[in-house]
Write an enzyme that holds these catalytic residues in place. Structure first.
Site, mmCIF file in Angstrom:
data_model
loop_
_atom_site.group_PDB
_atom_site.id
_atom_site.type_symbol
_atom_site.label_atom_id
_atom_site.label_comp_id
_atom_site.label_asym_id
_atom_site.label_seq_id
_atom_site.Cartn_x
_atom_site.Cartn_y
_atom_site.Cartn_z
ATOM 1 N N GLY A 25 0.772 -1.242 0.000
ATOM 2 C CA GLY A 25 0.000 0.000 0.000
ATOM 3 C C GLY A 25 0.801 1.290 0.000
ATOM 4 O O GLY A 25 0.314 2.321 -0.440
ATOM 5 N N GLU A 34 4.286 4.140 6.142
ATOM 6 C CA GLU A 34 3.114 3.266 6.113
ATOM 7 C C GLU A 34 1.939 4.016 5.501
ATOM 8 O O GLU A 34 1.801 5.229 5.675
ATOM 9 C CB GLU A 34 2.831 2.810 7.557
ATOM 10 N N ASP A 50 -4.464 2.179 11.333
ATOM 11 C CA ASP A 50 -5.867 1.871 11.626
ATOM 12 C C ASP A 50 -5.977 1.453 13.096
ATOM 13 O O ASP A 50 -5.966 2.295 13.980
ATOM 14 C CB ASP A 50 -6.301 0.774 10.638
ATOM 15 N N THR A 51 -6.046 0.153 13.377
ATOM 16 C CA THR A 51 -6.112 -0.275 14.780
ATOM 17 C C THR A 51 -4.773 -0.074 15.495
ATOM 18 O O THR A 51 -4.726 0.002 16.721
ATOM 19 C CB THR A 51 -6.483 -1.774 14.887
HETATM 20 P P1 5GP Z 1 -3.904 -1.850 11.469
HETATM 21 O O1 5GP Z 1 -2.968 -2.963 11.801
HETATM 22 O O2 5GP Z 1 -3.406 -0.496 11.973
HETATM 23 O O3 5GP Z 1 -5.297 -2.130 11.898
HETATM 24 O O4 5GP Z 1 -4.027 -1.818 9.912
HETATM 25 C C1 5GP Z 1 -3.137 -1.184 9.141
HETATM 26 C C2 5GP Z 1 -3.144 -1.716 7.729
HETATM 27 O O5 5GP Z 1 -4.434 -2.108 7.309
HETATM 28 C C3 5GP Z 1 -2.713 -0.629 6.787
HETATM 29 O O6 5GP Z 1 -1.353 -0.679 6.567
HETATM 30 C C4 5GP Z 1 -3.481 -0.924 5.546
HETATM 31 O O7 5GP Z 1 -2.690 -1.733 4.717
HETATM 32 C C5 5GP Z 1 -4.683 -1.679 6.006
HETATM 33 N N1 5GP Z 1 -5.854 -0.785 6.005
HETATM 34 C C6 5GP Z 1 -6.415 -0.102 7.025
HETATM 35 N N2 5GP Z 1 -7.442 0.636 6.621
HETATM 36 C C7 5GP Z 1 -7.559 0.415 5.291
HETATM 37 C C8 5GP Z 1 -8.424 0.938 4.277
HETATM 38 O O8 5GP Z 1 -9.318 1.772 4.499
HETATM 39 N N3 5GP Z 1 -8.195 0.489 3.013
HETATM 40 C C9 5GP Z 1 -7.223 -0.416 2.704
HETATM 41 N N4 5GP Z 1 -7.103 -0.826 1.462
HETATM 42 N N5 5GP Z 1 -6.383 -0.910 3.632
HETATM 43 C C10 5GP Z 1 -6.544 -0.486 4.901
HETATM 44 MG MG MG Z 2 -0.320 -1.114 4.871
#
Ligand code: 5GP
Ligand code: MG
Length: 180
Positions: free
Chosen positions: A47, A101, A105-106
């Site tokens: 991404g 990055e 998100d979380t």
């Molecule tokens: P986390 O581990 O912080 O929950 O997720 C982070 C990863 O989830 C990001 O690096 C990204 O790749 C993916 N992600 C989170 N939100 C989105 C979104 O709205 N769209 C997409 N395509 N990927 C997301």
């Molecule tokens: Mg990512």
């Protein structure tokens, strides 16, 4: 069979101009803060590839870049468990690391990656994210540079995909199912 890019509409959230302006600002700030340091950018694939390419070209400093492949998302939902799909090619030890990055998100992914990098004894670890979904945070994680804070919508474009599609859009938008 319907083409996936016809099945959905993308509502523009951040325009190409807004993104380019903000990425320039952040690149300049990083260049000031890390002048004369031995920086290794660590770009999180897939991404972050567009963001990383723009950021490095807008930076005014010497640095190397490495790419790491992680995966925690399947479709539009986080699997909650992060996997490393590749290894580092550059030495981490003694370097000032800047993680690049796409979306925070979380916090699970970044928290995991920071711990993995810390094991390799860098001089410092700094984080630069394109999008911060602050309201979705489950694991606290420090971020030094963030381009945009957004809500809890599933977004695509500017390198960010839905099942591999939409990465080539120059803007970032919210993915919605087409009513047509
Ligand atoms: P986390 O581990 O912080 O929950 O997720 C982070 C990863 O989830 C990001 O690096 C990204 O790749 C993916 N992600 C989170 N939100 C989105 C979104 O709205 N769209 C997409 N395509 N990927 C997301
Ligand atoms: Mg990512």
């Amino acid at each position: 069979m319907m083409n996936i890019e016809e099945k959905y509409v993308v509502d523009v959230l951040l325009s190409e101009e807004e993104i380019q302006k903000r990425v320039s600002e952040v690149a300049l700030q990083i260049s000031k803060d890390f002048k004369d340091k031995e920086v290794l950018l660590v770009s999180v694939l897939n991404g972050s590839f567009v963001f990383s390419a723009d950021l490095i070209r807008k930076m005014d400093m010497k640095c190397k870049i490495d790419f790491i492949s992680l995966s925690s998302y399947l479709g539009t939902h986080s699997q909650g468990k992060v996997k490393i799909l590749s290894e580092f090619k550059e030495d981490i030890i003694g370097k000032d690391i800047i993680i690049i990055e796409d979306i925070l998100d979380t916090g699970t992914t970044l928290d995991f990656l920071k711990r993995e990098i810390a094991f390799k004894k860098p001089k410092s670890i700094t984080t630069c994210v394109l999008l911060d979904k602050k309201c979705a945070r489950k694991t606290e994680v420090d971020v030094e540079y963030s381009c945009f804070e957004i809500g809890n919508d599933f977004v695509v474009g500017y390198g960010i995909d839905y099942n591999g599609f939409f990465r080539g859009l120059p803007y970032i938008g919210i993915l919605k199912e087409s009513t047509q």
